[in-house]
Design a protein around this motif. Structure first.
Motif, short mmCIF file in Angstrom:
data_model
loop_
_atom_site.label_atom_id
_atom_site.label_comp_id
_atom_site.label_asym_id
_atom_site.label_seq_id
_atom_site.Cartn_x
_atom_site.Cartn_y
_atom_site.Cartn_z
N TYR A 140 38.96 25.70 44.13
CA TYR A 140 39.77 26.82 43.66
C TYR A 140 39.45 27.16 42.20
CZ TYR A 140 43.64 29.70 42.22
OH TYR A 140 44.38 30.73 41.70
N LEU A 142 40.03 30.76 41.12
CA LEU A 142 40.46 32.15 40.94
C LEU A 142 41.26 32.39 39.67
CD1 LEU A 142 41.46 33.35 44.54
CD2 LEU A 142 39.57 34.16 43.12
N ASN A 143 41.86 31.33 39.11
CA ASN A 143 42.61 31.54 37.87
C ASN A 143 41.73 32.13 36.77
OD1 ASN A 143 44.70 30.36 39.25
ND2 ASN A 143 45.13 28.79 37.73
N TYR A 146 41.64 35.84 37.35
CA TYR A 146 42.92 36.44 36.96
C TYR A 146 43.02 36.52 35.43
CZ TYR A 146 44.63 35.84 41.76
OH TYR A 146 44.82 35.90 43.12
N THR A 221 50.21 31.02 38.67
CA THR A 221 48.91 31.67 38.90
C THR A 221 48.17 31.02 40.06
OG1 THR A 221 48.82 32.05 36.51
CG2 THR A 221 46.82 32.49 37.76
N THR A 222 48.19 29.69 40.09
CA THR A 222 47.52 28.98 41.17
C THR A 222 48.18 29.25 42.51
OG1 THR A 222 46.88 27.23 39.62
CG2 THR A 222 46.77 26.71 41.97
N GLY A 225 46.93 32.53 43.73
CA GLY A 225 45.53 32.45 44.16
C GLY A 225 45.35 31.68 45.45
N LYS A 228 46.13 33.76 48.31
CA LYS A 228 45.03 34.67 48.64
C LYS A 228 43.97 33.98 49.48
CE LYS A 228 41.69 37.83 46.49
NZ LYS A 228 41.21 38.42 45.22
#
Length: 303
Positions: A140, A142-143, A146, A221-222, A225, A228
């Protein structure tokens, strides 16, 4: 998918992921695992009230059986004095040795989404030491994307949804891909000054966050994500996003896991997309590759 499990569900990341996953009908069962059972039960009792129609429960490693997806958020507690995610490597390797062994024993076919840090190295560890397939393992990251979008909006004084991909290491050598930034499918051009300001916002964020001296990490935030990614894993059609994955010659790199654009569907990582990067982005990505390879080579008994 019928069952999702979260390992490390009592922590900030795990509990946030449990919340965002529960908001959607992604699974018939949500199995929560953590060594801190009282803390986990506190979250569980709250979640049971919020979602009385869902089967959410505290489990053990044996309860991983039947999991379609396993989200790993477990790790040593955040130490605010640390300014690099690499500082957590060996402590979390010890934790991942136990976690990976139990996943291999009870749910070897599950898709594994790792959000613990340093994610690139931990994702690669699961591949090298536990025998999982590359498509099963999603690191992971994606942060970073973002945060890139946030920095763009702050710099441009806007509040718009932008496509703002970041590739490379989930760490100091991450690569914001300015050449791919879009708003409403239209490229955004940046001045040199704007790029510099955006880089500065990104570069100092982690240090500023830890300087607050609060014992938590980026849970909300995590959670957004991970939701998603879970959504992408629930679909037959592929969804493009960035994630850390094991490379085997793509971008001229191998024997590492690193953030790149991938297509994710119900089978995990369907394929890696090889973007044509502009010269400075390619140079920065190569630097990121070399950093991760160096760390791997410095720990031959680990990897």
């Amino acid at each position: 998918m019928s069952k999702i499990s979260i390992i490390g569900a009592a922590g900030t990341l795990g509990s946030s992921c449990a919340m965002t996953i529960s908001l959607e009908g992604y699974a018939d069962e949500l199995c929560l695992i953590d060594v801190n059972e009282n803390f986990l039960d506190n979250h569980l009792m709250d979640l049971e009230n919020a979602f009385p129609d869902k089967n959410i429960y505290r489990g053990t490693y044996e309860d991983l059986k039947g999991s379609s997806i396993i989200v790993i958020t477990a790790g040593v507690p955040n130490r605010n004095e640390e300014t690099s995610r690499e500082a957590y490597l060996m402590d979390n390797i010890n934790i991942f040795n136990k976690i990976g062994s139990n996943i291999a024993r009870y749910a070897s076919d599950a898709i594994i989404v790792t959000a613990s840090n340093p994610v690139d190295l931990l994702n690669y560890y699961l591949y090298k030491k536990m025998g999982f397939q590359k498509n099963q393992l999603i690191g992971y990251t994606l942060n970073d994307s973002y945060r890139f979008g946030w920095a763009i909006n702050k710099t441009l004084n806007t509040n718009k949804d932008v496509y703002s991909p970041v590739i490379g290491e989930h760490g100091d050598t991450q690569v914001p891909v300015f050449s791919k930034v879009k708003r409403n499918d239209e490229r955004i051009e940046f001045t040199t000054e704007q790029k510099s300001q955006i880089y500065q916002e990104i570069k100092t964020w982690f240090v500023r966050f830890n300087s607050l001296n609060i014992p938590r990490t980026t849970g909300w935030t995590t959670g957004v994500g991970i939701r998603k990614i879970i959504d992408a894993l629930s679909q037959k059609e592929g969804t493009v996003m960035t994630a850390s994955t094991v490379l085997d010659g793509e971008y001229g790199a191998k024997e590492i896991s690193i953030g790149v654009p991938v297509v994710i569907n119900q089978d995990g990582i369907q394929r890696i997309m090889e973007w044509d990067l502009v010269a400075d982005e390619q140079k920065a990505f190569d630097k990121s590759v070399q950093k991760l390879k160096k760390i791997v080579q410095e720990h031959p008994t680990t990897f």
